[in-house]
Write a protein that holds these residues in place. Structure first.
Motif, PDB file in Angstrom:
ATOM      1  N   THR A  38      43.965 -18.957 -35.322  1.00 21.41           N
ATOM      2  CA  THR A  38      42.807 -18.224 -34.968  1.00 21.41           C
ATOM      3  C   THR A  38      42.149 -17.360 -36.101  1.00 21.41           C
ATOM      4  O   THR A  38      40.931 -17.343 -36.210  1.00 21.41           O
ATOM      5  CB  THR A  38      42.772 -17.442 -33.834  1.00 21.41           C
ATOM      6  OG1 THR A  38      44.022 -16.156 -34.072  1.00 21.41           O
ATOM      7  CG2 THR A  38      43.412 -17.976 -32.634  1.00 21.41           C
ATOM      8  N   LYS A  39      42.968 -17.283 -37.005  1.00 20.21           N
ATOM      9  CA  LYS A  39      42.528 -16.333 -38.048  1.00 20.21           C
ATOM     10  C   LYS A  39      43.398 -16.325 -39.330  1.00 20.21           C
ATOM     11  O   LYS A  39      44.860 -16.496 -39.056  1.00 20.21           O
ATOM     12  CB  LYS A  39      42.129 -14.903 -37.751  1.00 20.21           C
ATOM     13  CG  LYS A  39      41.568 -14.127 -38.929  1.00 20.21           C
ATOM     14  CD  LYS A  39      41.275 -12.671 -38.700  1.00 20.21           C
ATOM     15  CE  LYS A  39      42.565 -11.747 -38.415  1.00 20.21           C
ATOM     16  NZ  LYS A  39      42.390 -10.374 -38.335  1.00 20.21           N
ATOM     17  N   GLU A  85      44.081 -14.684 -43.407  1.00 19.13           N
ATOM     18  CA  GLU A  85      43.466 -13.644 -44.572  1.00 19.13           C
ATOM     19  C   GLU A  85      44.694 -13.777 -45.666  1.00 19.13           C
ATOM     20  O   GLU A  85      45.748 -13.458 -45.490  1.00 19.13           O
ATOM     21  CB  GLU A  85      43.400 -12.106 -43.929  1.00 19.13           C
ATOM     22  CG  GLU A  85      42.840 -11.149 -44.891  1.00 19.13           C
ATOM     23  CD  GLU A  85      42.788  -9.852 -44.316  1.00 19.13           C
ATOM     24  OE1 GLU A  85      43.069  -9.668 -43.054  1.00 19.13           O
ATOM     25  OE2 GLU A  85      42.259  -8.813 -44.950  1.00 19.13           O
TER      26      GLU A  85
END
Length: 240
Positions: A73-74, A76
């Motif tokens: 979902t993400k 970084e």
């Protein structure tokens, strides 16, 4: 029950295309081990995931799902590690091969994750001497996954190896005192160099030499029918 994980430290080990726009990732996470994740839309030119999902870069990733293949979902980028180049890049691929072959999915190894992150950071400095960087990781991997016994414990004496004494690594038993009748392919090591390996001290060239014999022996024992492509390239280049 659906699982939801947020901002887990991770590295991408491998990726393969999935359908037209997505990727299936093999990632190594600190708290959950190796995970299979689908990164939907990651191949699209303007995807926010596309520039982030690079090998050998520390990430914080999030995912959710019920099945073995979870949905990312993400992701970084945490930064701090220069891109690996040259021989250091080959070493990175070698480390990833080791993790894929020796670690089962969803089997956490936090100490091994930390050792991997440290090794990648050292390789990012583009070193000329690779063996002292690789050896601690290799031995940590074997010990953490149960494929090698402690190097600072002798099965015969039930104590630490002694300086001036020679030892062998016996499969299924570990370090024991060398005997002339031992099989010739068992690596012979000096007590002082075994203790140095246990402390990740490779300042002495003989410690490096004996550790190389031990690593080759352990790989032959546990991967007898598998060629490790990047390791063979590094051996041919006389880097490890």
């Amino acid at each position: 029950m659906a699982v939801r994980v947020l901002d887990e430290p991770a590295f991408v080990l491998h990726s393969i295309p999935y359908k037209e726009t997505s990727l299936i990732l093999d990632v190594f996470t600190r708290s959950y081990g190796r995970m299979a994740l689908i990164a939907k839309g990651a191949k699209r030119p303007h995807s926010v995931l596309r520039p982030v999902l690079q090998r050998f870069q520390p990430l914080a990733i999030s995912w959710s799902g019920k099945s073995e293949l979870k949905t990312m979902t993400k992701a970084e980028w945490l930064g701090g590690v220069p891109p690996l180049i040259g021989d250091a890049l080959l070493c990175g691929f070698y480390l990833n091969e080791l993790l894929v072959k020796f670690i089962a999915r969803e089997d956490p190894h936090e100490n091994l994750y930390d050792a991997y992150a440290q090794t990648i950071a050292l390789l990012g400095q583009d070193p000329t001497d690779l063996e002292p960087i690789l050896r601690p990781f290799e031995l940590t991997l074997f010990k953490e996954t149960g494929f090698a016994a402690a190097l600072d414990y002798c099965a015969d004496t039930q104590g630490a190896p002694e300086q001036g004494q020679q030892y062998v690594y016996q499969p299924e038993r570990g370090i024991r005192v060398w005997h002339p009748d031992d099989p010739a392919h068992w690596p012979i090591m000096d007590g002082e160099h075994l203790l140095a390996m246990a402390q990740n001290d490779y300042a002495d060239p003989k410690t490096l030499s004996q550790s190389k014999s031990l690593i080759r022996f352990l790989l032959a024992c546990h991967l007898p029918d598998h060629d490790m492509m990047t390791r063979q390239i590094l051996i041919d280049l006389k880097k490890i």
